[in-house]
Structures are given as structure tokens and as C-alpha cells.
Write a protein that holds these residues in place. Structure first.
Motif, PDB file in Angstrom:
ATOM      1  N   VAL A  28       0.840  -1.198   0.000  1.00  0.00           N
ATOM      2  CA  VAL A  28       0.000   0.000   0.000  1.00  0.00           C
ATOM      3  C   VAL A  28       0.876   1.251   0.000  1.00  0.00           C
ATOM      4  CG1 VAL A  28      -1.643   1.361   1.353  1.00  0.00           C
ATOM      5  CG2 VAL A  28      -1.990  -1.102   1.070  1.00  0.00           C
ATOM      6  N   GLU A  29       1.940   1.246   0.792  1.00  0.00           N
ATOM      7  CA  GLU A  29       2.838   2.399   0.827  1.00  0.00           C
ATOM      8  C   GLU A  29       3.566   2.561  -0.508  1.00  0.00           C
ATOM      9  OE1 GLU A  29       3.105   4.781   3.031  1.00  0.00           O
ATOM     10  OE2 GLU A  29       1.479   3.808   4.125  1.00  0.00           O
ATOM     11  N   ARG A  32       1.247   4.215  -2.898  1.00  0.00           N
ATOM     12  CA  ARG A  32       1.169   5.655  -2.623  1.00  0.00           C
ATOM     13  C   ARG A  32       2.390   6.387  -3.167  1.00  0.00           C
ATOM     14  NH1 ARG A  32      -0.793   4.388   3.518  1.00  0.00           N
ATOM     15  NH2 ARG A  32      -3.052   4.311   3.114  1.00  0.00           N
ATOM     16  N   THR A  33       3.533   5.721  -3.151  1.00  0.00           N
ATOM     17  CA  THR A  33       4.774   6.346  -3.615  1.00  0.00           C
ATOM     18  C   THR A  33       4.911   6.321  -5.130  1.00  0.00           C
ATOM     19  OG1 THR A  33       5.933   5.726  -1.572  1.00  0.00           O
ATOM     20  CG2 THR A  33       7.298   6.248  -3.492  1.00  0.00           C
ATOM     21  N   GLY A  35       2.440   5.079  -7.403  1.00  0.00           N
ATOM     22  CA  GLY A  35       1.203   5.136  -8.160  1.00  0.00           C
ATOM     23  C   GLY A  35       0.579   3.779  -8.369  1.00  0.00           C
ATOM     24  N   ASP A 112      -6.939   8.519  -0.626  1.00  0.00           N
ATOM     25  CA  ASP A 112      -6.026   7.467  -1.071  1.00  0.00           C
ATOM     26  C   ASP A 112      -6.309   7.133  -2.531  1.00  0.00           C
ATOM     27  OD1 ASP A 112      -3.825   6.249  -0.008  1.00  0.00           O
ATOM     28  OD2 ASP A 112      -4.937   5.053   1.434  1.00  0.00           O
ATOM     29  N   ARG A 113      -6.200   8.115  -3.396  1.00  0.00           N
ATOM     30  CA  ARG A 113      -6.595   7.956  -4.799  1.00  0.00           C
ATOM     31  C   ARG A 113      -5.832   6.836  -5.503  1.00  0.00           C
ATOM     32  NH1 ARG A 113      -8.569  13.281  -7.658  1.00  0.00           N
ATOM     33  NH2 ARG A 113      -9.441  14.418  -5.894  1.00  0.00           N
ATOM     34  N   GLU A 114      -4.514   6.810  -5.333  1.00  0.00           N
ATOM     35  CA  GLU A 114      -3.722   5.818  -6.063  1.00  0.00           C
ATOM     36  C   GLU A 114      -4.030   4.402  -5.592  1.00  0.00           C
ATOM     37  OE1 GLU A 114      -1.890   6.277  -8.757  1.00  0.00           O
ATOM     38  OE2 GLU A 114      -2.602   8.329  -8.671  1.00  0.00           O
ATOM     39  N   VAL A 115      -4.245   4.240  -4.298  1.00  0.00           N
ATOM     40  CA  VAL A 115      -4.609   2.915  -3.783  1.00  0.00           C
ATOM     41  C   VAL A 115      -5.959   2.503  -4.339  1.00  0.00           C
ATOM     42  CG1 VAL A 115      -5.147   1.577  -1.718  1.00  0.00           C
ATOM     43  CG2 VAL A 115      -3.236   3.199  -1.696  1.00  0.00           C
ATOM     44  N   TYR A 116      -6.898   3.434  -4.392  1.00  0.00           N
ATOM     45  CA  TYR A 116      -8.219   3.127  -4.938  1.00  0.00           C
ATOM     46  C   TYR A 116      -8.110   2.765  -6.422  1.00  0.00           C
ATOM     47  CZ  TYR A 116     -13.188   3.594  -6.047  1.00  0.00           C
ATOM     48  OH  TYR A 116     -14.472   3.358  -6.466  1.00  0.00           O
TER      49      TYR A 116
END
Length: 212
Positions: A28-29, A32-33, A35, A112-116
Motif C-alpha cells: 500500500v505504501e 502511494r509512492t 502510483g 487514497d486515490r492511487e490505492v483506490y
């Protein structure tokens, strides 16, 4: 016949589950980093290990993807439930609960756009029976059932709460996906208000005496 597992094997179960949870959090991290298009090399590097070591816990990229989906689903469902339950516990009516649930959904995915995006833009997954497996469909089912429970509890005149619950969730998800993919200046608060108004236009007709 009862089969007892070797203690030397079973004692490692907790360690394996902990390691899986750590790898999911690291993934997940990494998303976020880097994309939503993050690669397994980047995930392994973030975890300080190799792709082979990651696959040892998830078999392949799909296995890791499903685990991330499960984690995201838990967070999203918990946020929606917490928002709607708190609103109802405060004595507000079903209209306010719908608004709170929609706002919680949008707030969580916006944060959390990129995770979504990683979860939504999924690869083709295959279940144990050879059928397509869709964690997002499971997520929508859980949320839809929760909304249906709220509708049946606070709008007793509703003839088909499950249909209405899943219709509301489908509407919100579709609009939210488009909002993230094609931003047009609409704020999260504005989108939440528009969706609440649209949902309540239909739901209000089910409320006894037009309860808000």
C-alpha cells in the motif's frame, strides 16, 4: 478421523499471517509512492526483499492484489459503517445517514486515490472454480447489504431494501470513479451533496410521512 497438525508447523501460522500483513501494508505504501501502476520490483524493494520472497507468501501478483483489496475493503466498509452508525446514534434521520455514508466513501477514496485506482483497475482474476473473482464486487456487496439494513430499519415502508441499497451503492461508486478519472472542478462536498439529493429523491418516497 481427527488429524492433529504438527506443532512445529502450526506455531508458524501467526508469524506467516503477520508477515503477510506487513507485506500488504508495504505494498500500500509502495502504491502511494509509485502510483497505481506499481511493479512487483518496486514492492519487493520497499519490503527490503525479493519478488521470490513476496511470492512465497502470496503465490503471485494476483494473490498479493487480492490481499490488498481485502485490506482496502475493510477500511472502506469500516469508515462507512462508522459514519452511518454514528449519525443514527446521534438521533439523525435516514437522510443524514445516507449523506454521512456517501461522504465517508468519497472522503476515503479521495484521501487514497492511487490505492483506490490500484484496486479498481484490477487484472483479470480467476477464482478457485475457474470463474472470474472480483474483490471489488465483494466489497460492493458488503456495502450494499449494509445500506439495505439501514433502509429496512429506518424506512420500514421500503418494499425492496436490498435492491435500493445496492442501487445507491452502484450509483455512488459509478459517479465517484468518473469524478476521480475525469476531474471537472467539482469538489468532494459538492459531489456528496449531489449524490445525496439524487439518492434521497428516490428513498424519500419510501419513508413513512417523508421522514428526514
Amino acid at each position: 478421523m481427527s488429524v492433529t497438525r504438527d506443532r512445529r508447523d502450526s506455531r508458524w501460522d501467526a508469524h506467516r499471517e503477520q508477515r503477510r500483513a506487513e507485506l500488504v501494508a508495504t505494498t500500500v505504501e509502495a502504491i502511494r509512492t509509485h502510483g497505481a501502476g506499481v511493479g512487483m520490483e518496486e514492492v519487493a524493494a520497499a519490503a527490503g526483499t525479493s519478488k521470490t520472497a513476496v511470492y512465497r507468501h502470496f503465490r503471485d501478483r494476483t494473490g498479493l492484489y487480492v490481499a490488498v483489496c481485502d485490506a482496502v475493503a475493510q477500511v472502506l466498509v469500516n469508515q462507512i459503517r462508522r459514519a452511518t452508525d454514528r449519525t443514527l446514534a446521534d438521533g439523525a434521520g435516514p437522510h443524514a445517514a445516507v449523506a454521512a455514508g456517501i461522504a465517508a466513501y468519497l472522503g476515503t477514496i479521495e484521501a487514497d486515490r492511487e490505492v483506490y485506482r490500484f484496486v479498481v483497475h484490477r487484472p483479470l482474476l480467476v477464482g478457485d472454480a475457474g470463474d472470474p473473482a472480483d474483490p471489488i464486487a465483494d466489497l460492493v456487496t458488503v456495502i450494499g447489504d449494509h445500506v439495505a439494513t439501514v433502509i429496512s430499519t429506518y424506512l420500514p415502508a421500503a418494499a425492496a431494501p436490498r435492491i435500493w441499497g445496492h442501487a445507491v451503492v452502484g450509483m455512488v461508486r459509478g459517479a465517484a470513479d468518473d469524478w476521480l478519472a475525469r476531474p471537472d472542478g467539482t469538489t468532494r462536498a459538492e459531489l456528496a451533496a449531489h449524490l445525496t439529493d439524487l439518492a434521497w429523491t428516490g428513498l424519500a418516497g419510501l419513508a413513512t410521512g417523508g421522514t428526514r
